[in-house]
Design a protein around this motif. Sequence first.
Motif, PDB file in Angstrom:
ATOM      1  N   UNK A  78      -2.637  -2.909  -8.216  1.00  0.00           N
ATOM      2  CA  UNK A  78      -3.016  -1.510  -8.087  1.00  0.00           C
ATOM      3  C   UNK A  78      -2.936  -0.788  -9.421  1.00  0.00           C
ATOM      4  N   UNK A  79      -1.870  -1.065 -10.171  1.00  0.00           N
ATOM      5  CA  UNK A  79      -1.693  -0.392 -11.455  1.00  0.00           C
ATOM      6  C   UNK A  79      -2.736  -0.828 -12.475  1.00  0.00           C
ATOM      7  N   UNK A  80      -3.068  -2.108 -12.472  1.00  0.00           N
ATOM      8  CA  UNK A  80      -3.997  -2.594 -13.495  1.00  0.00           C
ATOM      9  C   UNK A  80      -5.398  -2.070 -13.271  1.00  0.00           C
ATOM     10  N   UNK A  81      -5.718  -1.733 -12.039  1.00  0.00           N
ATOM     11  CA  UNK A  81      -7.045  -1.189 -11.779  1.00  0.00           C
ATOM     12  C   UNK A  81      -7.155   0.266 -12.210  1.00  0.00           C
ATOM     13  N   UNK A  82      -6.015   0.881 -12.566  1.00  0.00           N
ATOM     14  CA  UNK A  82      -6.018   2.295 -12.943  1.00  0.00           C
ATOM     15  C   UNK A  82      -5.915   2.518 -14.445  1.00  0.00           C
ATOM     16  N   UNK A  83      -5.421   1.528 -15.205  1.00  0.00           N
ATOM     17  CA  UNK A  83      -5.174   1.754 -16.619  1.00  0.00           C
ATOM     18  C   UNK A  83      -5.650   0.588 -17.476  1.00  0.00           C
ATOM     19  N   UNK A  84      -5.979   0.905 -18.729  1.00  0.00           N
ATOM     20  CA  UNK A  84      -6.270  -0.072 -19.771  1.00  0.00           C
ATOM     21  C   UNK A  84      -5.593   0.424 -21.048  1.00  0.00           C
ATOM     22  N   UNK A 150      -6.844   5.902 -18.682  1.00  0.00           N
ATOM     23  CA  UNK A 150      -6.853   5.932 -17.214  1.00  0.00           C
ATOM     24  C   UNK A 150      -8.275   5.684 -16.714  1.00  0.00           C
ATOM     25  N   UNK A 151      -8.379   4.807 -15.704  1.00  0.00           N
ATOM     26  CA  UNK A 151      -9.679   4.334 -15.218  1.00  0.00           C
ATOM     27  C   UNK A 151      -9.940   4.859 -13.818  1.00  0.00           C
ATOM     28  N   UNK A 152     -11.187   5.200 -13.564  1.00  0.00           N
ATOM     29  CA  UNK A 152     -11.631   5.529 -12.202  1.00  0.00           C
ATOM     30  C   UNK A 152     -11.806   4.215 -11.436  1.00  0.00           C
ATOM     31  N   UNK A 153     -10.965   4.012 -10.398  1.00  0.00           N
ATOM     32  CA  UNK A 153     -11.005   2.745  -9.663  1.00  0.00           C
ATOM     33  C   UNK A 153     -12.346   2.519  -8.976  1.00  0.00           C
ATOM     34  N   UNK A 154     -12.963   3.578  -8.495  1.00  0.00           N
ATOM     35  CA  UNK A 154     -14.214   3.430  -7.754  1.00  0.00           C
ATOM     36  C   UNK A 154     -15.400   3.164  -8.683  1.00  0.00           C
ATOM     37  N   UNK A 155     -15.403   3.784  -9.858  1.00  0.00           N
ATOM     38  CA  UNK A 155     -16.502   3.600 -10.807  1.00  0.00           C
ATOM     39  C   UNK A 155     -15.934   3.315 -12.202  1.00  0.00           C
ATOM     40  N   UNK A 175      -9.224  -3.653 -27.558  1.00  0.00           N
ATOM     41  CA  UNK A 175      -9.182  -3.087 -26.204  1.00  0.00           C
ATOM     42  C   UNK A 175      -8.719  -4.163 -25.240  1.00  0.00           C
ATOM     43  N   UNK A 176      -7.744  -3.837 -24.398  1.00  0.00           N
ATOM     44  CA  UNK A 176      -7.180  -4.801 -23.445  1.00  0.00           C
ATOM     45  C   UNK A 176      -7.180  -4.161 -22.063  1.00  0.00           C
ATOM     46  N   UNK A 177      -7.919  -4.780 -21.142  1.00  0.00           N
ATOM     47  CA  UNK A 177      -7.912  -4.283 -19.763  1.00  0.00           C
ATOM     48  C   UNK A 177      -6.852  -4.980 -18.910  1.00  0.00           C
ATOM     49  N   UNK A 178      -6.047  -5.828 -19.515  1.00  0.00           N
ATOM     50  CA  UNK A 178      -4.878  -6.485 -18.888  1.00  0.00           C
ATOM     51  C   UNK A 178      -5.230  -7.468 -17.784  1.00  0.00           C
ATOM     52  N   UNK A 179      -6.482  -7.703 -17.525  1.00  0.00           N
ATOM     53  CA  UNK A 179      -6.819  -8.507 -16.362  1.00  0.00           C
ATOM     54  C   UNK A 179      -6.435  -9.979 -16.522  1.00  0.00           C
TER      55      UNK A 179
END
Length: 336
Positions: A78-84, A150-155, A175-179
């Motif tokens: 949940x957290x990774x989908x919100x931040x990079x 902070x990332x928009x989870x939906x878009x 840039x690291x999106x942590x995925x």
Amino acid sequence: MGGSTSMNEVLQRFDTVRNAVFRLVDQWRNRPSQTPIVPQGNVAGTALIIVIAIMTFLACLTLGGVSLVRDSAATWQSQISKEATIQIRPIDGEDMEALLAQARKIAQGFAGVTSARIVDKAATARLLEPWLGSGLDIDELPVPRLVVVSIDEDQPPDFATLRAELVRSVPGASFDDHRTWVDRLVSMARTTVLIGMSVLVLVIAATVLTVIFATRGAMAGNDHIIEVLHFIGAEAGFVAREFERHFFRTALKGALCGGGTAILVFLMISWWSSRNLATPEADQAAALFGNFAIGRDGYAGVAVIILLVSLLTMITTRLTVITQLREMDNRGSEAI
């Protein structure tokens, strides 16, 4: 005459055995109500309570650990989908604060980015404190600085384009999106959950085997009474009910002791964790495993395990008794 005498002796012996059987049955029927087929409070029963308590305790600990890891994995996802994170390495001749501001401006210009925040020097020092100690001077250390996006989870934004723009426009930026590492952590968490469930199954299987041996031992200790009752017409279900009631009570006592001890351990760990939240080490542990609280679902799972162990013990005892009585019938048929 000789044949007649032998027949009379056989009949007399039969009458003697029959009378003895009837006396034994009358004694059992007229026994006090607190004296069941299976004696209460013997050494074997106490040992079984202890074994079931230990097994239930281990099963509850395993379930609590599995619940903790599963919840942590869900939180990570949940957290990774919100931040990079934008990381900027220090470069000689470049103003770090200007590079941070430029990276934040670029990130905020992309659709799907809700905000961008520069991690200041004090926050960066707190992040490094568990490894480098307190009192750090960030200006004297060649450590990278961070911008949290902070990332928009939906878009979500186009990560590839955002990464390319940052690398092109900001020296030393990445840039690291942590995925990548989160996928590895989630995979490890799922493996841990699978191992935990396997251990839980093994513990329950060991408990069932222990109950089988205990039931057979109890039947062997009361073999003469069971045989008499069975051969004079007592149904297998009647004998099985006597045993299953005894072993259900025994298992419930042990399961309550084991489950209660496990709940006490969970409460103590949660209390200790809440008392040490201010330390950097506790912050890192909380980031990985939360506050070490299993929650309502975990405590409900402990209650389910207590009930499951008790019911499995009762069912196992019933099946074992019925199987033993069938073997007894087969031996009697073969003897005839």
